[in-house]
Design a protein around this motif. Sequence first.
Motif, PDB file in Angstrom:
ATOM      1  N   ASP A  94       1.768  11.557  -4.815  1.00  0.00           N
ATOM      2  CA  ASP A  94       1.573  11.491  -6.267  1.00  0.00           C
ATOM      3  C   ASP A  94       0.102  11.455  -6.647  1.00  0.00           C
ATOM      4  O   ASP A  94      -0.733  10.864  -5.941  1.00  0.00           O
ATOM      5  N   GLY A  95      -0.204  12.058  -7.793  1.00  0.00           N
ATOM      6  CA  GLY A  95      -1.554  12.045  -8.318  1.00  0.00           C
ATOM      7  C   GLY A  95      -1.835  10.782  -9.123  1.00  0.00           C
ATOM      8  O   GLY A  95      -0.923  10.050  -9.517  1.00  0.00           O
ATOM      9  N   TYR A  96      -3.119  10.553  -9.396  1.00  0.00           N
ATOM     10  CA  TYR A  96      -3.528   9.333 -10.092  1.00  0.00           C
ATOM     11  C   TYR A  96      -3.003   9.279 -11.519  1.00  0.00           C
ATOM     12  O   TYR A  96      -2.824   8.200 -12.081  1.00  0.00           O
ATOM     13  N   GLU A  97      -2.718  10.439 -12.105  1.00  0.00           N
ATOM     14  CA  GLU A  97      -2.196  10.462 -13.479  1.00  0.00           C
ATOM     15  C   GLU A  97      -0.915   9.642 -13.598  1.00  0.00           C
ATOM     16  O   GLU A  97      -0.666   8.996 -14.624  1.00  0.00           O
ATOM     17  N   LEU A  98      -0.084   9.681 -12.548  1.00  0.00           N
ATOM     18  CA  LEU A  98       1.166   8.917 -12.563  1.00  0.00           C
ATOM     19  C   LEU A  98       0.931   7.435 -12.313  1.00  0.00           C
ATOM     20  O   LEU A  98       1.606   6.575 -12.872  1.00  0.00           O
ATOM     21  N   VAL A 109       0.852  -1.183   0.000  1.00  0.00           N
ATOM     22  CA  VAL A 109       0.000   0.000   0.000  1.00  0.00           C
ATOM     23  C   VAL A 109       0.891   1.236   0.000  1.00  0.00           C
ATOM     24  O   VAL A 109       1.719   1.413   0.897  1.00  0.00           O
ATOM     25  N   GLY A 110       0.742   2.094  -1.001  1.00  0.00           N
ATOM     26  CA  GLY A 110       1.600   3.269  -1.099  1.00  0.00           C
ATOM     27  C   GLY A 110       0.947   4.401  -1.861  1.00  0.00           C
ATOM     28  O   GLY A 110      -0.168   4.257  -2.387  1.00  0.00           O
ATOM     29  N   ASP A 111       1.667   5.519  -1.943  1.00  0.00           N
ATOM     30  CA  ASP A 111       1.114   6.720  -2.570  1.00  0.00           C
ATOM     31  C   ASP A 111       1.913   7.222  -3.758  1.00  0.00           C
ATOM     32  O   ASP A 111       1.508   8.189  -4.405  1.00  0.00           O
ATOM     33  N   GLU A 112       3.052   6.572  -4.060  1.00  0.00           N
ATOM     34  CA  GLU A 112       3.933   7.104  -5.109  1.00  0.00           C
ATOM     35  C   GLU A 112       4.129   6.113  -6.251  1.00  0.00           C
ATOM     36  O   GLU A 112       4.089   4.889  -6.058  1.00  0.00           O
ATOM     37  N   VAL A 113       4.394   6.659  -7.425  1.00  0.00           N
ATOM     38  CA  VAL A 113       4.597   5.821  -8.601  1.00  0.00           C
ATOM     39  C   VAL A 113       5.827   4.935  -8.433  1.00  0.00           C
ATOM     40  O   VAL A 113       5.862   3.804  -8.922  1.00  0.00           O
ATOM     41  N   ARG A 114       6.854   5.417  -7.727  1.00  0.00           N
ATOM     42  CA  ARG A 114       8.042   4.572  -7.524  1.00  0.00           C
ATOM     43  C   ARG A 114       7.693   3.327  -6.704  1.00  0.00           C
ATOM     44  O   ARG A 114       8.344   2.286  -6.842  1.00  0.00           O
ATOM     45  N   ASP A 115       6.659   3.436  -5.846  1.00  0.00           N
ATOM     46  CA  ASP A 115       6.225   2.276  -5.067  1.00  0.00           C
ATOM     47  C   ASP A 115       5.630   1.197  -5.964  1.00  0.00           C
ATOM     48  O   ASP A 115       5.966   0.013  -5.849  1.00  0.00           O
ATOM     49  N   ILE A 116       4.733   1.605  -6.858  1.00  0.00           N
ATOM     50  CA  ILE A 116       4.086   0.614  -7.712  1.00  0.00           C
ATOM     51  C   ILE A 116       5.065   0.040  -8.738  1.00  0.00           C
ATOM     52  O   ILE A 116       5.000  -1.138  -9.081  1.00  0.00           O
ATOM     53  N   ILE A 117       6.015   0.843  -9.199  1.00  0.00           N
ATOM     54  CA  ILE A 117       7.036   0.323 -10.118  1.00  0.00           C
ATOM     55  C   ILE A 117       7.867  -0.749  -9.416  1.00  0.00           C
ATOM     56  O   ILE A 117       8.174  -1.795  -9.994  1.00  0.00           O
ATOM     57  N   ALA A 118       8.223  -0.492  -8.158  1.00  0.00           N
ATOM     58  CA  ALA A 118       8.972  -1.490  -7.383  1.00  0.00           C
ATOM     59  C   ALA A 118       8.158  -2.772  -7.217  1.00  0.00           C
ATOM     60  O   ALA A 118       8.684  -3.879  -7.358  1.00  0.00           O
ATOM     61  N   CYS A 119       6.859  -2.630  -6.936  1.00  0.00           N
ATOM     62  CA  CYS A 119       6.001  -3.801  -6.764  1.00  0.00           C
ATOM     63  C   CYS A 119       5.852  -4.587  -8.057  1.00  0.00           C
ATOM     64  O   CYS A 119       5.853  -5.828  -8.051  1.00  0.00           O
ATOM     65  N   ASN A 120       5.724  -3.884  -9.172  1.00  0.00           N
ATOM     66  CA  ASN A 120       5.598  -4.568 -10.455  1.00  0.00           C
ATOM     67  C   ASN A 120       6.844  -5.379 -10.797  1.00  0.00           C
ATOM     68  O   ASN A 120       6.760  -6.417 -11.457  1.00  0.00           O
ATOM     69  N   LYS A 121       7.990  -4.932 -10.316  1.00  0.00           N
ATOM     70  CA  LYS A 121       9.232  -5.670 -10.566  1.00  0.00           C
ATOM     71  C   LYS A 121       9.243  -7.027  -9.874  1.00  0.00           C
ATOM     72  O   LYS A 121       9.890  -7.966 -10.348  1.00  0.00           O
ATOM     73  N   VAL A 122       8.534  -7.122  -8.749  1.00  0.00           N
ATOM     74  CA  VAL A 122       8.537  -8.365  -7.980  1.00  0.00           C
ATOM     75  C   VAL A 122       7.151  -9.023  -7.946  1.00  0.00           C
ATOM     76  O   VAL A 122       6.894  -9.912  -7.145  1.00  0.00           O
TER      77      VAL A 122
END
Length: 209
Positions: free
Chosen positions: A181-185, A156-169
């Motif tokens: 971060d806004g939803y656009e990112l 659970v996070g608020d930044e695009v770097r968080d979801i990019i990290a999750c997608n990697k694993v």
Amino acid sequence: MKYILFDFDGTLADSAHLHMQAWNALAERYKFKPVTMEDLHLTRHLTIQQRARLYNFPMHKLPVILPKIYQHFKDNIGDVQLFEGIKGMLDTLANQGFVVGIVSSNAKENIELLLKQEQIGSVSQVLSSSKIFGKDAVIKKFIKQHNITPDQVLYVGDEVRDIIACNKVAVPFMWVSWGLDGYELIEKENPKYVVHTPAELINKLIPKL
């Protein structure tokens, strides 16, 4: 999923004002532009790299600047609070059998100080990433440590770097709208869940409550 990992700043802790204070205190010395709370809202659609260019911040100085910001956080921990509803949300998740942890680029000591200050006993583990873009390695370590599969974890996070990290694993991601971060990112990275309040987070994961 049984394990829920949270980002800290902007997700659990309402700490933007403190980070902004630290940034502005360092701005003149390191020759980058100061920011206001209005700036933070107006740049929610920009990536970290785009914000860095906007404020004349050289990204290679992150290893120098971040420890100073986190020291400011520690020195002013009394000025930081959790977002409204967070404590009850964490307690509810733990009471419902979820294993709750935190993975953050903030210092572990800072996080544990705030948890103690806010009397949070529902967080079982705090892990800190020494690199602002290194959360995927920490999440992967958590998965290995607990001998589980990625689909058993939610981040659970608020930044695009968080979801990019999750997608990697291959870890599912929940975006909270009250952070940096806004939803656009976030939208282009396809989060599994989008929530706007801690109560909605609980309803997504425990619909019967």
